[in-house]
Motif scaffolding. Structure first.
Motif, PDB file in Angstrom:
ATOM      1  N   GLU A  18      81.772  10.444  83.773  1.00  0.00           N
ATOM      2  CA  GLU A  18      81.535   9.192  84.495  1.00  0.00           C
ATOM      3  C   GLU A  18      82.649   8.927  85.501  1.00  0.00           C
ATOM      4  O   GLU A  18      82.385   8.520  86.639  1.00  0.00           O
ATOM      5  N   CYS A  19      83.902   9.157  85.086  1.00  0.00           N
ATOM      6  CA  CYS A  19      85.030   8.948  85.999  1.00  0.00           C
ATOM      7  C   CYS A  19      84.939   9.894  87.196  1.00  0.00           C
ATOM      8  O   CYS A  19      85.205   9.501  88.326  1.00  0.00           O
ATOM      9  N   LYS A  21      82.212  11.209  88.486  1.00  0.00           N
ATOM     10  CA  LYS A  21      81.115  10.765  89.347  1.00  0.00           C
ATOM     11  C   LYS A  21      81.536   9.583  90.204  1.00  0.00           C
ATOM     12  O   LYS A  21      81.238   9.519  91.396  1.00  0.00           O
ATOM     13  N   LYS A  22      82.257   8.610  89.586  1.00  0.00           N
ATOM     14  CA  LYS A  22      82.724   7.444  90.343  1.00  0.00           C
ATOM     15  C   LYS A  22      83.685   7.874  91.440  1.00  0.00           C
ATOM     16  O   LYS A  22      83.608   7.401  92.575  1.00  0.00           O
ATOM     17  N   LYS A  25      81.787   9.696  94.255  1.00  0.00           N
ATOM     18  CA  LYS A  25      81.036   8.754  95.099  1.00  0.00           C
ATOM     19  C   LYS A  25      81.976   7.997  96.029  1.00  0.00           C
ATOM     20  O   LYS A  25      81.682   7.811  97.213  1.00  0.00           O
ATOM     21  N   ALA A  26      83.132   7.548  95.492  1.00  0.00           N
ATOM     22  CA  ALA A  26      84.093   6.816  96.321  1.00  0.00           C
ATOM     23  C   ALA A  26      84.617   7.713  97.439  1.00  0.00           C
ATOM     24  O   ALA A  26      84.766   7.273  98.588  1.00  0.00           O
TER      25      ALA A  26
END
Length: 112
Positions: A18-19, A21-22, A25-26
């Motif tokens: 999850e980290c 992916k975040k 995306k950023a």
């Protein structure tokens, strides 16, 4: 490995995923913003260098544009002019300064 350790590892991998992916995306959003800014500066440079009238904003288009966009346009143009000016040699800077001053204060330069 115990069942608890396996579940902890699975949970840890999910959090790391999850980290990632975040962060990805950023990073992609940041890249898109930078590319947009570069495109805008390239367009401004083409306007200043007189690439062609088709690149210039028409008077009607400028009148339709809101103040915030116009302010951003002026600030970007000033930034671009400063960057270009700073790359000039000192002799050219002096000549350009005289030409600009003659446009801003024509009466003072006509008296000389």
């Amino acid at each position: 490995m115990t069942e608890e350790e396996i579940l902890n590892n699975i949970e840890k991998q999910k959090k790391e995923s999850e980290c990632f992916k975040k962060g990805f995306k950023a990073g992609a959003e940041y890249k898109n913003r930078l590319e947009s800014k570069v495109d805008k500066l390239e367009t401004l440079l083409l306007e200043f260098t007189g690439y062609g009238d088709e690149w210039l904003l028409s008077k009607a288009k400028l009148k339709k544009t809101n103040r915030e966009v116009l302010a951003d346009l002026v600030i970007n143009q000033r930034q671009l002019m400063r960057e270009l000016y700073n790359k000039l040699d000192s002799k050219t800077k002096i000549e350009l300064k005289k030409r600009v001053e003659s446009c801003i204060w024509p009466i003072m330069h006509n008296e000389d």
